[in-house]
Scaffold this active site. Structure first.
Site, short mmCIF file in Angstrom:
data_model
loop_
_atom_site.label_atom_id
_atom_site.label_comp_id
_atom_site.label_asym_id
_atom_site.label_seq_id
_atom_site.Cartn_x
_atom_site.Cartn_y
_atom_site.Cartn_z
N HIS A 1 -0.72 -0.17 -9.99
CA HIS A 1 -1.43 -1.10 -9.11
C HIS A 1 -1.93 -2.32 -9.89
CE1 HIS A 1 -3.63 -1.23 -5.00
NE2 HIS A 1 -3.39 -2.46 -5.43
N ARG B 1 0.85 -1.18 0.00
CA ARG B 1 0.00 0.00 0.00
C ARG B 1 0.89 1.24 0.00
NH1 ARG B 1 -3.28 -2.99 -1.43
NH2 ARG B 1 -5.38 -3.39 -0.64
N GLU C 1 -4.89 6.79 -5.72
CA GLU C 1 -5.04 5.96 -6.92
C GLU C 1 -6.46 6.08 -7.48
OE1 GLU C 1 -1.91 2.56 -5.28
OE2 GLU C 1 -4.03 2.06 -5.52
#
Length: 318
Positions: free
Chosen positions: A285, A232, A261
């Protein structure tokens, strides 16, 4: 009759089978925070991924009985509010035990072997102009014989250990930061920072891990060390990381996650000068997103919902 509402169907590319019980199914490609309450009104089961489900939303949804998180991380759900209401919250586990470790190793290999810098060298015509068969413009390091520090564990961390050891790496599992005792099989946090040629993060984002790697930790690492984060974004102080990369406190970094994000315009982690650095790799991601992994996630998601309706909830976090 269960009413199931899937708020972010486009967040997974997979076949999502319908549960084997009487239900009403509604899905939306994506959902904004402002749309959550309206879309979940009357729902008994909510499927969420990244859109937040705060206490105010939980309190405004009296029919809600289960939150099925289509991911492992559950920081987007107010778990205390769900517990207070007796709402079951289940997450997905183990689905990325191959794809995330492979992404970690891909980042380690690319950075260790300077692949980005070599690509730039070829684009500049250096090899084409060379008077010998190869170039030595950029250093290349082997993973074999290097030390990998692992912060966090679980199936993803264990998968990284399996691949790292196959490459001949020595692995140090870090004890919790600030711990007064070191468990068998673990190494003191500060020692891992000092000894590791590369560090890979695999811990959840919590109050305890937010900012876990900051300026002090980055300065304590070897100047040649690599930092890999597929966990994270908030675990690492991004301002300190950017300074570390630009001033050479560490050798490089490979990240798949950042604090916002998708990143808004002007986010420092996607600044052109940072992305142009040959020793920094950022992916959007996607470490988890191989097609086989996403199908496993989708199958487990429905398994969790069916288990809840059958009266035997699984993968509970609340």
């Amino acid at each position: 009759m269960q009413r199931i509402v899937y708020l972010e169907r486009d967040s997974v590319i997979a076949e999502v089978r319908r549960p084997a019980f009487a239900h009403e199914w509604t899905e939306y490609a994506s959902t904004t925070p402002a749309q959550v309450i309206e879309r979940l009104t009357g729902a008994t089961i909510a499927i969420v991924n990244k859109v937040p489900l705060p206490a105010a939303a939980v309190d405004a949804l009296p029919d809600l009985k289960m939150v099925a998180v289509a991911a492992t991380g559950t920081n987007i759900v107010d778990l205390d509010a769900c517990r207070a209401r007796g709402i079951v919250v289940s997450n997905i586990r183990g689905y990325a035990e191959h794809t995330v470790p492979e992404h970690v190793l891909a980042l380690l290999l690319a950075l260790s072997r300077n692949l980005v810098a070599w690509r730039e060298t070829l684009l500049a015509g250096r090899w084409q102009q060379s008077d010998q068969f190869c170039l030595f413009d950029h250093p290349i390091r082997d993973l074999h014989g290097a030390t990998l520090g692992l912060i966090g564990s679980g199936s993803l961390g264990n998968g990284v250990v399996r691949l790292a050891e196959a490459f001949g790496m020595r692995v140090l599992r870090a004890e919790r930061k600030g711990a007064t005792a070191v468990r068998p099989g673990y190494t003191a946090f500060a020692e891992v920072l000092r000894e590791a040629d590369a560090i890979s993060l695999h811990c959840p984002l919590t109050d305890e891990t937010r900012g876990l790697i900051g300026e002090a930790e980055l300065r304590a690492m070897r100047r040649s060390a690599l930092l890999i984060n597929t966990a994270r974004g908030g675990i690492v102080d991004e301002a300190a990381l950017i300074q570390a990369l630009k001033e050479g406190w560490i050798g490089g970094a490979g990240f798949d996650v950042i604090t916002a994000e998708p990143p808004p315009a002007g986010h420092p982690m996607v600044a052109p000068d940072l992305l142009a650095l040959p020793n920094f790799l950022l992916t959007p991601h996607v470490a988890w997103a191989s097609r086989p992994a996403m199908q496993t996630l989708a199958d487990q998601l429905i398994d969790n919902i069916e288990a809840f309706v059958a009266g035997a909830p699984r993968n509970r976090v609340a």
